[in-house]
Design a protein around this motif. Structure first.
Motif, short mmCIF file in Angstrom:
data_model
loop_
_atom_site.label_atom_id
_atom_site.label_comp_id
_atom_site.label_asym_id
_atom_site.label_seq_id
_atom_site.Cartn_x
_atom_site.Cartn_y
_atom_site.Cartn_z
N LYS A 82 3.20 4.85 3.42
CA LYS A 82 4.43 4.07 3.26
C LYS A 82 5.22 4.01 4.56
CE LYS A 82 8.32 3.38 0.11
NZ LYS A 82 9.01 3.88 -1.10
N TRP A 87 0.95 -0.88 5.75
CA TRP A 87 1.61 -0.84 4.45
C TRP A 87 2.66 -1.95 4.36
CZ3 TRP A 87 1.27 3.14 0.51
CH2 TRP A 87 2.21 3.00 -0.51
N CYS A 90 1.16 -5.49 3.87
CA CYS A 90 0.74 -5.74 2.48
C CYS A 90 1.95 -5.85 1.56
CB CYS A 90 -0.19 -4.62 2.01
SG CYS A 90 -1.79 -4.57 2.84
N GLU A 91 2.97 -5.06 1.82
CA GLU A 91 4.18 -5.08 1.01
C GLU A 91 4.87 -6.44 1.12
OE1 GLU A 91 6.91 -1.34 0.10
OE2 GLU A 91 7.46 -2.29 2.01
N ARG A 94 3.23 -8.67 -1.32
CA ARG A 94 3.65 -8.32 -2.69
C ARG A 94 5.03 -8.85 -3.00
NH1 ARG A 94 5.60 -2.37 -3.81
NH2 ARG A 94 7.34 -3.35 -2.71
N ASP A 95 5.95 -8.77 -2.03
CA ASP A 95 7.34 -9.15 -2.26
C ASP A 95 7.58 -10.64 -2.03
OD1 ASP A 95 7.75 -6.49 -2.77
OD2 ASP A 95 8.61 -6.05 -0.80
N VAL A 113 -4.64 0.60 0.25
CA VAL A 113 -3.22 0.22 0.26
C VAL A 113 -3.02 -1.13 -0.43
CG1 VAL A 113 -1.31 -0.46 1.77
CG2 VAL A 113 -2.63 1.59 2.28
N LEU A 117 -0.72 -1.70 -3.78
CA LEU A 117 0.48 -2.52 -3.76
C LEU A 117 0.33 -3.84 -4.51
CD1 LEU A 117 1.62 -2.03 -0.04
CD2 LEU A 117 2.59 -0.98 -2.09
N LEU A 118 -0.86 -4.45 -4.42
CA LEU A 118 -1.04 -5.78 -5.00
C LEU A 118 -1.73 -5.77 -6.35
CD1 LEU A 118 -2.13 -7.64 -1.73
CD2 LEU A 118 0.13 -7.58 -2.78
N ARG A 119 -2.54 -4.76 -6.60
CA ARG A 119 -3.32 -4.66 -7.83
C ARG A 119 -4.33 -5.82 -7.92
NH1 ARG A 119 -2.70 0.56 -9.26
NH2 ARG A 119 -0.49 1.14 -9.23
#
Length: 354
Positions: A82, A87, A90-91, A94-95, A113, A117-119
């Motif tokens: 994190k 990280w 990728c975040e 996701r956001d 990672v 974060l994304l699944r």
């Protein structure tokens, strides 16, 4: 033309951040709508961005002093990653701050990672790594290249759908030919998973691709299929074998042309053709492995690539984002019978690219 934002892990790879910033500038020439969010050490990254006129007005820099090391285990990256450049990239996907992320960092850590974060997307059990391979007929897509050592028939069927969609968007093929990698082309050859996947694909009506059955390893380079589907174990071996064969041929040619004065003269005459061959087999042309099957787009670049190669990885991300890849996959998968998706398991190690 709507802007398209790509998150860049500016600290991942053997030649970061110089090569990555140079690659982003090359990609921006091809895709003028691109915008970038770079995650990395501002003291190192900011001067490089300012040195690229194409990037100055379309880039945002988010400072982070930490990064995931090349030898970091995926499990460690999940616990301690994190705030690192990988990280955060990728975040951003996701956001919703970026439509895709590109990294040249540790492959196993990136897969871990990204999955955390994304699944995985609905209706997809496991993600897969897909990339391009040169063939005598042009280019083919192959997956999985190392994310899943063992696969069942359902996984292989999902890979077929994902690979076909990837080929349609990246190679411009209306109805790509899809084949399962096997030890023979006869219906009775192969293990239970391969035979079961073939049966499901043959029985599925209105496939968005042409299922051609099985392809053997020697048919990959011949371009017998536009999409080759395999588990990650066999796929990674096939990829590395092809890469090693290309280096072997290059070494043989170099040794042959050094053999005598006459062979050296022959080299001078053949140099234009050899240069064309070298460019055709340049791995940077095929750089970039897409992590397919996630709730977001992530592309892995080879860690040792140059700027041209990193631009190719960004181009894959851009093509998939512009083609609305994630939605199309879900639409395509409605054609096959539903199956209960088990909880995604993060692979302990991923070996395809580093």
């Amino acid at each position: 033309m709507s802007p398209l934002t790509v998150a860049i892990d500016a600290m991942g790879g053997d030649h970061a951040p110089d090569v990555l910033i140079g690659g982003a500038a090359i990609a921006r020439e091809r895709y003028p709508q691109l915008r970038f969010v770079f995650f990395g050490d501002a003291a190192k990254v900011e001067p490089l961005i300012k040195a690229q006129p194409l990037l100055i007005d379309c880039s945002e820099l988010v400072h982070t002093a930490t990064q995931i090391s090349p030898d970091e285990k995926p499990s460690v990256a999940m616990r301690r990653g994190k705030g690192t450049s990988m990280w955060l990239a990728c975040e951003a996907v996701r956001d919703g701050k970026a439509q895709a992320a590109v990294s040249a960092g540790n492959t196993g850590a990136l897969m871990a990672v990204a999955m955390l974060l994304l699944r995985t997307s609905p209706a997809i059990n496991r993600p897969a790594i897909a990339s391009f391979l040169p063939t005598v007929r042009g280019e083919s897509v192959m997956l999985d290249l190392g994310a899943n050592v063992g696969c069942d028939e359902r996984n292989l069927v999902e890979f077929a759908f994902m690979g076909a969609a990837f080929a349609r968007l990246s190679l411009g093929l209306a109805k790509p030919r899809v084949a399962l990698l096997n030890i023979g082309t006869e219906d009775l050859k192969g293990n239970e998973a391969v035979r079961g996947a073939a049966q499901i694909l043959r029985e599925t009506p209105d496939l968005p691709f042409e299922f051609t059955g099985f392809v053997e390893g020697n048919g990959i380079a011949q371009g017998e299929a536009d999409v080759i589907v395999s588990d990650g174990f066999a796929g990674n071996i096939a990829l590395k074998t092809q890469e090693g064969t290309a280096r072997l041929v290059s070494a043989y040619l170099a040794a042959t042309f050094r053999r005598s004065i006459w062979s050296r003269l022959a080299y001078l005459l053949a140099r234009p053709a050899l240069q064309a061959l070298r460019e055709r087999l340049d791995p940077n042309r095929y750089n970039g492995g897409a992590l397919l099957g996630l709730n977001g787009l992530v592309v892995k670049s080879h860690g040792g690539t140059n700027a041209v190669g990193f631009a190719a990885a960004i181009a894959i991300a851009a093509d998939l984002a512009l083609g609305n890849f994630t939605t199309k996959i879900l639409d395509d998968l409605k054609r096959i019978a539903p199956a209960t998706a088990p909880e995604a398991v993060v692979p302990a190690e991923v070996t395809v690219q580093s």
